[in-house]
Enzyme design. Structure first.
Site, mmCIF file in Angstrom:
data_model
loop_
_atom_site.group_PDB
_atom_site.id
_atom_site.type_symbol
_atom_site.label_atom_id
_atom_site.label_comp_id
_atom_site.label_asym_id
_atom_site.label_seq_id
_atom_site.Cartn_x
_atom_site.Cartn_y
_atom_site.Cartn_z
ATOM 1 N N ARG A 17 0.828 -1.218 0.000
ATOM 2 C CA ARG A 17 0.000 0.000 0.000
ATOM 3 C C ARG A 17 0.864 1.270 0.000
ATOM 4 O O ARG A 17 0.406 2.349 -0.377
ATOM 5 C CB ARG A 17 -0.957 0.036 1.202
ATOM 6 C CG ARG A 17 -2.040 1.097 0.994
ATOM 7 C CD ARG A 17 -2.924 1.322 2.210
ATOM 8 N NE ARG A 17 -2.264 2.088 3.243
ATOM 9 C CZ ARG A 17 -2.037 1.693 4.477
ATOM 10 N NH1 ARG A 17 -2.413 0.489 4.870
ATOM 11 N NH2 ARG A 17 -1.421 2.473 5.346
ATOM 12 N N TYR A 45 -11.357 15.600 -19.698
ATOM 13 C CA TYR A 45 -12.100 14.355 -19.512
ATOM 14 C C TYR A 45 -13.264 14.597 -18.533
ATOM 15 O O TYR A 45 -13.088 15.263 -17.498
ATOM 16 C CB TYR A 45 -11.123 13.301 -18.981
ATOM 17 C CG TYR A 45 -11.753 12.056 -18.440
ATOM 18 C CD1 TYR A 45 -12.663 11.320 -19.200
ATOM 19 C CD2 TYR A 45 -11.431 11.580 -17.168
ATOM 20 C CE1 TYR A 45 -13.238 10.164 -18.701
ATOM 21 C CE2 TYR A 45 -11.991 10.422 -16.667
ATOM 22 C CZ TYR A 45 -12.903 9.721 -17.441
ATOM 23 O OH TYR A 45 -13.473 8.572 -16.944
ATOM 24 N N ASP A 80 -2.297 16.835 -17.722
ATOM 25 C CA ASP A 80 -2.698 15.457 -17.997
ATOM 26 C C ASP A 80 -2.202 15.123 -19.403
ATOM 27 O O ASP A 80 -2.655 15.702 -20.394
ATOM 28 C CB ASP A 80 -4.221 15.326 -17.893
ATOM 29 C CG ASP A 80 -4.693 13.887 -18.102
ATOM 30 O OD1 ASP A 80 -4.038 13.143 -18.860
ATOM 31 O OD2 ASP A 80 -5.741 13.528 -17.535
ATOM 32 N N LYS A 103 -4.218 3.707 -20.245
ATOM 33 C CA LYS A 103 -4.270 3.983 -21.673
ATOM 34 C C LYS A 103 -2.929 3.611 -22.327
ATOM 35 O O LYS A 103 -2.557 2.457 -22.307
ATOM 36 C CB LYS A 103 -4.665 5.446 -21.885
ATOM 37 C CG LYS A 103 -5.885 5.875 -21.033
ATOM 38 C CD LYS A 103 -7.155 5.209 -21.472
ATOM 39 C CE LYS A 103 -8.342 5.295 -20.522
ATOM 40 N NZ LYS A 103 -8.467 6.290 -19.530
HETATM 41 C C1 LIG Z 1 -7.525 12.240 -20.228
HETATM 42 C C2 LIG Z 1 -7.898 11.278 -19.131
HETATM 43 N N1 LIG Z 1 -7.399 11.472 -17.895
HETATM 44 C C3 LIG Z 1 -7.713 10.643 -16.887
HETATM 45 C C4 LIG Z 1 -8.563 9.562 -17.063
HETATM 46 C C5 LIG Z 1 -8.900 8.661 -15.913
HETATM 47 O O1 LIG Z 1 -8.201 7.475 -16.029
HETATM 48 P P1 LIG Z 1 -8.630 6.087 -15.354
HETATM 49 O O2 LIG Z 1 -9.808 5.564 -16.090
HETATM 50 O O3 LIG Z 1 -7.398 5.259 -15.458
HETATM 51 O O4 LIG Z 1 -8.970 6.400 -13.913
HETATM 52 C C6 LIG Z 1 -9.093 9.326 -18.339
HETATM 53 C C7 LIG Z 1 -10.002 8.177 -18.567
HETATM 54 O O5 LIG Z 1 -10.543 8.001 -19.633
HETATM 55 C C8 LIG Z 1 -8.755 10.212 -19.397
HETATM 56 O O6 LIG Z 1 -9.254 10.046 -20.633
#
Ligand SMILES: Cc1ncc(COP(=O)(O)O)c(C=O)c1O
Length: 382
Positions: A49, A103, A175, A200
């Site tokens: 953890r 997102y 991001d 991803k």
């Molecule tokens: C640009 C972006 N950031 C963050 C996330 C969140 O990722 P996770 O699904 O791994 O929690 C996503 C999910 O689609 C995303 O497209």
């Protein structure tokens, strides 16, 4: 080696070093929650953890090298990475200035959770350079953007925004999920912290949920402290799969980006599409910026169906190879309607403010053969 190793070398070896005799060539899976602790020792406790399981440490070392970061830490999801990266740099009473083109899950996190922690959030269209300076408040502490935006594939001027955040002493969090460190390394362009959904491109096979934060040691130490208290650690097996996936990241990005080009160029000529959103197209609003800051235009293509929602649903229902599923960046091509998936939490007005119409589908180009991908799409339109 005196030159900086390339992305594939870094992902395959980490910063290059000679392995000792008898060492495994590949990191073994340490599927163990706990580790023997020396009696009476005040040394750091090794506990999964805590984010210091060997698989967690190794994948983070390689990812930090890819982003050109001092350190990195992996978490159980991209959302955990986004949440803890922000909580590491913001405190109650602070304000976060965020791009509106993000997102939907991140938007919901900001809107539903941050207020409860005394953090206010406001949004701006990131293509208005003057707005960044105008919207900064005395209590603003951080700025958040996606480098390539979800779902419209706009490219945000990270170097330009970094000039503002540097001037004002704000933390810039980026991001980088849609670009991956192969196409864009935000820290080289003035960002302070990089966030990625490793679900991803880093893992790349649609079989892992994971996230990561990279940046300066003090920020990563703070994310690690939060991780230990809040508990969203990555499972060792997911960390191992991510490390394995990262070894082919650069190869996959090359192939998937070439497929995206083929699809975008094919789609531009088709009457069924009223818009094709891929930064590599000369007509894309951010094409020049993308060409100057990215090492490739990415593998995500947005398609606006001239026939609106019905036509979008028809396309999604009729593809045979492309998988209709709400994620992206797998070796298999994935298609989804953001209105019903990644951005379903947003009202129609909010979606309109972000600029995407209802007949919009997001295609994540995978690593299949381009001809088969196009044939599948063509068959679905026919
Ligand atoms: C640009 C972006 N950031 C963050 C996330 C969140 O990722 P996770 O699904 O791994 O929690 C996503 C999910 O689609 C995303 O497209």
């Amino acid at each position: 080696m005196s030159r900086r190793p390339g992305a594939s070398t870094l992902a395959i070896h980490g910063p290059p070093h000679r392995l000792p005799d008898g060492a495994p060539a590949v990191t073994p899976i340490y599927q163990s929650s706990t580790f023997v602790h020396p009696v009476g020792s005040t040394e750091e406790v090794r506990y999964t953890r805590y984010g210091n399981n060997p698989n967690q440490v190794e994948v983070a070392r390689r990812y930090a090298a890819l982003e050109g970061a001092e350190r990195a830490i992996f978490l159980a999801s991209g959302m955990a990475a986004t949440a803890l990266a922000h909580l590491a740099v913001l405190a109650p009473g602070d304000h976060l200035l965020a791009s509106r083109w993000i997102y939907g899950g991140t938007r919901t996190l900001f809107d539903q959770e941050f207020g409860r922690h005394g953090i206010s959030v406001s949004y701006i269209d990131p293509d208005q350079p003057r707005e960044w300076r105008r919207q900064i408040r005395p209590e603003t502490r951080a700025v958040f953007v996606e480098a390539i935006t979800n779902p419209l594939m706009r490219v945000v001027d990270v170097p330009g925004i970094a000039k503002v955040t540097r001037d004002r002493g704000l933390a810039l969090l980026v991001d980088n999920t849609f670009a991956s460190p192969v196409l864009f390394r935000p820290l080289e362009h003035g960002a302070d912290v990089v966030i990625t959904s490793a679900t991803k491109y880093l893992s790349g096979h649609s079989d892992v949920i994971a996230g990561a934060v990279a940046g300066p040691a003090p920020v990563i130490e703070e994310v690690t402290r939060l991780l230990r208290n809040w508990g969203p650690s990555i499972d060792p097996h997911a960390a191992w799969l991510t490390e394995r996936g990262m070894k082919t990241l650069a190869l996959r990005m090359d192939r998937a980006t070439a497929n995206a080009r083929a699809v975008a160029e094919w789609a531009v000529g088709r009457p069924e599409f009223s818009g094709v959103h891929w930064p590599g197209l000369e007509g894309h609003p951010d094409h020049q910026l993308a060409a100057s800051i990215l090492d490739g235009f990415g593998a995500m293509v947005g398609l606006s169906l001239a026939g609106g929602t019905k036509a979008a649903e028809r396309l999604c229902a009729r593809v045979r190879m492309v998988v209709h599923a709400p994620s992206l960046a797998g070796v298999e091509s994935l298609i989804s309607e953001p209105r019903l998936t990644s951005h379903r939490g947003l009202s129609a007005a909010e979606r309109e403010a972000m600029g995407f119409p209802d007949g919009f589908v997001r295609l994540s180009c995978g690593c299949e053969d381009a001809e088969d991908l196009i044939a599948d799409l063509e068959g679905a339109l026919g």
